[in-house]
Motif scaffolding. Structure first.
Motif, PDB file in Angstrom:
ATOM      1  N   ARG A 195       1.188  -1.141   0.035  1.00 13.17           N
ATOM      2  CA  ARG A 195      -0.170  -0.173  -0.172  1.00 13.17           C
ATOM      3  C   ARG A 195       0.606   0.964   0.204  1.00 13.17           C
ATOM      4  NH1 ARG A 195       0.023   3.587   3.354  1.00 13.17           N
ATOM      5  NH2 ARG A 195       0.759   2.600   4.931  1.00 13.17           N
ATOM      6  N   ALA A 196       2.276   1.417   0.686  1.00 10.83           N
ATOM      7  CA  ALA A 196       2.680   2.823   0.598  1.00 10.83           C
ATOM      8  C   ALA A 196       3.609   2.822  -0.539  1.00 10.83           C
ATOM      9  CB  ALA A 196       3.433   2.050   1.968  1.00 10.83           C
ATOM     10  N   LEU A 197       3.615   1.657  -0.798  1.00 13.67           N
ATOM     11  CA  LEU A 197       4.639   1.793  -2.533  1.00 13.67           C
ATOM     12  C   LEU A 197       3.646   2.356  -3.154  1.00 13.67           C
ATOM     13  CD1 LEU A 197       7.042  -1.418  -2.233  1.00 13.67           C
ATOM     14  CD2 LEU A 197       7.982   0.610  -2.536  1.00 13.67           C
ATOM     15  N   GLN A 198       2.469   1.896  -3.655  1.00 13.51           N
ATOM     16  CA  GLN A 198       1.107   1.592  -4.175  1.00 13.51           C
ATOM     17  C   GLN A 198       0.833   3.373  -4.386  1.00 13.51           C
ATOM     18  OE1 GLN A 198      -1.335  -0.202  -3.242  1.00 13.51           O
ATOM     19  NE2 GLN A 198      -0.794  -1.939  -5.040  1.00 13.51           N
ATOM     20  N   ASP A 199       0.817   4.095  -2.956  1.00 13.93           N
ATOM     21  CA  ASP A 199       1.001   5.715  -2.777  1.00 13.93           C
ATOM     22  C   ASP A 199       1.878   6.158  -2.674  1.00 13.93           C
ATOM     23  OD1 ASP A 199      -2.379   4.938  -0.699  1.00 13.93           O
ATOM     24  OD2 ASP A 199      -0.975   5.072   0.427  1.00 13.93           O
ATOM     25  N   ARG A 200       2.519   5.839  -3.162  1.00 11.76           N
ATOM     26  CA  ARG A 200       4.224   6.570  -3.347  1.00 11.76           C
ATOM     27  C   ARG A 200       3.878   6.679  -4.582  1.00 11.76           C
ATOM     28  NH1 ARG A 200       8.482   9.063  -2.485  1.00 11.76           N
ATOM     29  NH2 ARG A 200      10.183   9.173  -4.024  1.00 11.76           N
ATOM     30  N   LEU A 207       3.108  14.686  -8.760  1.00 12.88           N
ATOM     31  CA  LEU A 207       4.050  15.928  -8.820  1.00 12.88           C
ATOM     32  C   LEU A 207       4.976  16.092 -10.036  1.00 12.88           C
ATOM     33  CD1 LEU A 207       6.529  14.491  -5.434  1.00 12.88           C
ATOM     34  CD2 LEU A 207       5.471  16.790  -5.890  1.00 12.88           C
ATOM     35  N   ALA A 208       4.638  14.340 -10.802  1.00 16.66           N
ATOM     36  CA  ALA A 208       4.681  14.833 -12.343  1.00 16.66           C
ATOM     37  C   ALA A 208       3.650  15.590 -13.284  1.00 16.66           C
ATOM     38  CB  ALA A 208       5.440  13.106 -13.145  1.00 16.66           C
ATOM     39  N   GLU A 209       2.855  15.785 -12.837  1.00 20.74           N
ATOM     40  CA  GLU A 209       1.886  16.191 -13.450  1.00 20.74           C
ATOM     41  C   GLU A 209       2.022  17.469 -13.578  1.00 20.74           C
ATOM     42  OE1 GLU A 209      -3.269  16.158 -13.647  1.00 20.74           O
ATOM     43  OE2 GLU A 209      -1.787  14.186 -12.879  1.00 20.74           O
ATOM     44  N   ALA A 210       2.066  17.637 -11.899  1.00 16.32           N
ATOM     45  CA  ALA A 210       2.383  19.877 -11.300  1.00 16.32           C
ATOM     46  C   ALA A 210       3.622  20.107 -11.961  1.00 16.32           C
ATOM     47  CB  ALA A 210       2.711  19.254 -10.328  1.00 16.32           C
ATOM     48  N   GLY A 211       5.017  19.744 -11.984  1.00 19.79           N
ATOM     49  CA  GLY A 211       6.227  19.780 -12.864  1.00 19.79           C
ATOM     50  C   GLY A 211       5.569  20.083 -14.628  1.00 19.79           C
ATOM     51  N   ASP A 212       4.519  19.321 -14.664  1.00 21.45           N
ATOM     52  CA  ASP A 212       4.208  19.091 -16.473  1.00 21.45           C
ATOM     53  C   ASP A 212       3.410  20.285 -16.837  1.00 21.45           C
ATOM     54  OD1 ASP A 212       4.394  18.851 -19.569  1.00 21.45           O
ATOM     55  OD2 ASP A 212       1.915  18.280 -19.396  1.00 21.45           O
ATOM     56  N   ASP A 219      11.906  17.905 -14.033  1.00 23.75           N
ATOM     57  CA  ASP A 219      11.621  17.414 -12.586  1.00 23.75           C
ATOM     58  C   ASP A 219      10.886  16.272 -13.100  1.00 23.75           C
ATOM     59  OD1 ASP A 219      13.114  19.000 -11.501  1.00 23.75           O
ATOM     60  OD2 ASP A 219      11.955  20.118 -10.532  1.00 23.75           O
ATOM     61  N   VAL A 220      10.048  16.395 -14.755  1.00 26.21           N
ATOM     62  CA  VAL A 220       8.970  15.620 -15.167  1.00 26.21           C
ATOM     63  C   VAL A 220       9.260  13.999 -15.267  1.00 26.21           C
ATOM     64  CG1 VAL A 220       7.174  15.189 -16.406  1.00 26.21           C
ATOM     65  CG2 VAL A 220       7.733  17.495 -15.184  1.00 26.21           C
ATOM     66  N   ALA A 221      10.614  14.276 -15.606  1.00 26.27           N
ATOM     67  CA  ALA A 221      10.780  12.822 -16.265  1.00 26.27           C
ATOM     68  C   ALA A 221      11.822  12.275 -15.009  1.00 26.27           C
ATOM     69  CB  ALA A 221      12.429  13.495 -17.123  1.00 26.27           C
ATOM     70  N   ALA A 222      12.238  12.843 -13.784  1.00 26.00           N
ATOM     71  CA  ALA A 222      12.712  12.069 -12.828  1.00 26.00           C
ATOM     72  C   ALA A 222      11.495  11.538 -12.256  1.00 26.00           C
ATOM     73  CB  ALA A 222      13.768  13.273 -11.718  1.00 26.00           C
ATOM     74  N   PHE A 223      10.559  12.410 -11.640  1.00 23.85           N
ATOM     75  CA  PHE A 223       9.349  12.679 -10.802  1.00 23.85           C
ATOM     76  C   PHE A 223       8.480  10.956 -11.971  1.00 23.85           C
ATOM     77  CE2 PHE A 223       8.656  16.743  -9.135  1.00 23.85           C
ATOM     78  CZ  PHE A 223       9.722  16.151  -7.736  1.00 23.85           C
ATOM     79  N   GLU A 224       8.335  10.812 -13.220  1.00 20.90           N
ATOM     80  CA  GLU A 224       7.976   9.662 -13.809  1.00 20.90           C
ATOM     81  C   GLU A 224       8.720   8.151 -13.995  1.00 20.90           C
ATOM     82  OE1 GLU A 224       7.138  11.344 -18.005  1.00 20.90           O
ATOM     83  OE2 GLU A 224       5.490  11.645 -17.243  1.00 20.90           O
ATOM     84  N   ALA A 225      10.425   8.476 -13.558  1.00 19.64           N
ATOM     85  CA  ALA A 225      11.207   7.628 -13.713  1.00 19.64           C
ATOM     86  C   ALA A 225      11.021   6.798 -12.316  1.00 19.64           C
ATOM     87  CB  ALA A 225      12.565   7.638 -13.847  1.00 19.64           C
ATOM     88  N   GLU A 226      10.988   7.416 -11.084  1.00 22.42           N
ATOM     89  CA  GLU A 226      10.530   7.106 -10.035  1.00 22.42           C
ATOM     90  C   GLU A 226       9.554   6.644  -9.883  1.00 22.42           C
ATOM     91  OE1 GLU A 226      11.815   6.124  -6.191  1.00 22.42           O
ATOM     92  OE2 GLU A 226      13.230   6.956  -7.890  1.00 22.42           O
TER      93      GLU A 226
END
Length: 244
Positions: A195-200, A207-212, A219-226
């Protein structure tokens, strides 16, 4: 549920075998209160709650009755009692009422034995009476296991068969019920990790959507990769848990 002379007490005490109510504390309390006047009956059930309590009844001069395991829907409890207690009567359920009526009609001629100190200490722990550490040191020694209900050290009770454990807050287990409770805790922790991993993953994608929207491509690429890595970890863990 505990029994004292002339009283039945319902307490919210520490669980035994990760259960409340449990059979062992009831049987132990009855044995200490009424000695040879007690008849303990173990019926169908899982694991081995009731075995130590039936041992206590026998040590105090009482009578042990067990349902035939082949007659039980769940044979674990009666089979454990038969393996570890000098049972007086082993009967199928259809003969149980007749057996108990006959036993109740017998006079109690045996003298009340001296209460075994180990049983008195265990009962004191269940009742929250006295110094629990002194009681534990009287009946056992520290083990390498931790209590799954409170994380305290478990004491292995000397001479117990099957092996039994207690912590200073009052929780009690047999080796089998300890393993079962740890399994439940491990299962809960693993699903909590999923559950914690899915929440993260969801947070990283937000965060990726907000950066986009703000134009931060790096930042968007880093968030999407993570987020992708986190999703893979969650899926791998879920596959492992489900495979068990």
């Amino acid at each position: 549920m505990l029994i004292e002379d002339g009283l039945i007490q319902v307490q919210r005490g520490a669980k035994e075998h990760h259960a409340r109510p449990a059979i062992d504390p009831l049987f132990r309390a009855a044995a200490l209160a009424y000695g040879p006047r007690v008849i303990g009956v173990v019926l169908s059930g899982r694991l081995d709650d009731g075995t130590a309590g039936l041992q206590a009844i026998k040590r105090c001069g009482g009578i042990a009755v067990v349902q035939e395991p082949a007659d039980a829907e769940h044979p674990d409890m009666p089979a454990s009692a038969l393996d570890n207690v000098a049972v007086d009567h082993c009967v199928p359920s259809r003969h149980l009422a007749k057996t108990l009526v006959a036993l109740v009609g017998l006079p109690v001629v045996a003298p009340r034995p001296v209460v075994p100190p180990q049983l008195a200490c265990e009962q004191a722990i269940s009742m929250g009476v006295g110094n629990p550490m002194e009681h534990l040191n009287t009946i056992g020694r520290p083990s390498r296991f931790a209590c799954p209900d409170c994380d305290g050290v478990l004491w292995e009770i000397d001479g117990s068969k099957p092996k039994r454990y207690r912590c200073h807050t009052g929780h009690g287990y047999s080796l089998r019920s300890l393993a079962h409770t740890q399994e439940l805790g491990t299962d809960h922790a693993l699903w909590g990790a999923i559950r914690a991993l899915q929440d993260r993953e969801s947070l990283l994608r937000a965060l990726a959507e907000a950066g986009d929207h703000s134009g931060g491509d790096a930042d968007v690429a880093a968030f999407e990769a993570e987020a992708e890595r986190t999703a893979r970890h969650a899926l791998e863990l879920q596959r492992l848990v489900s495979a068990d």
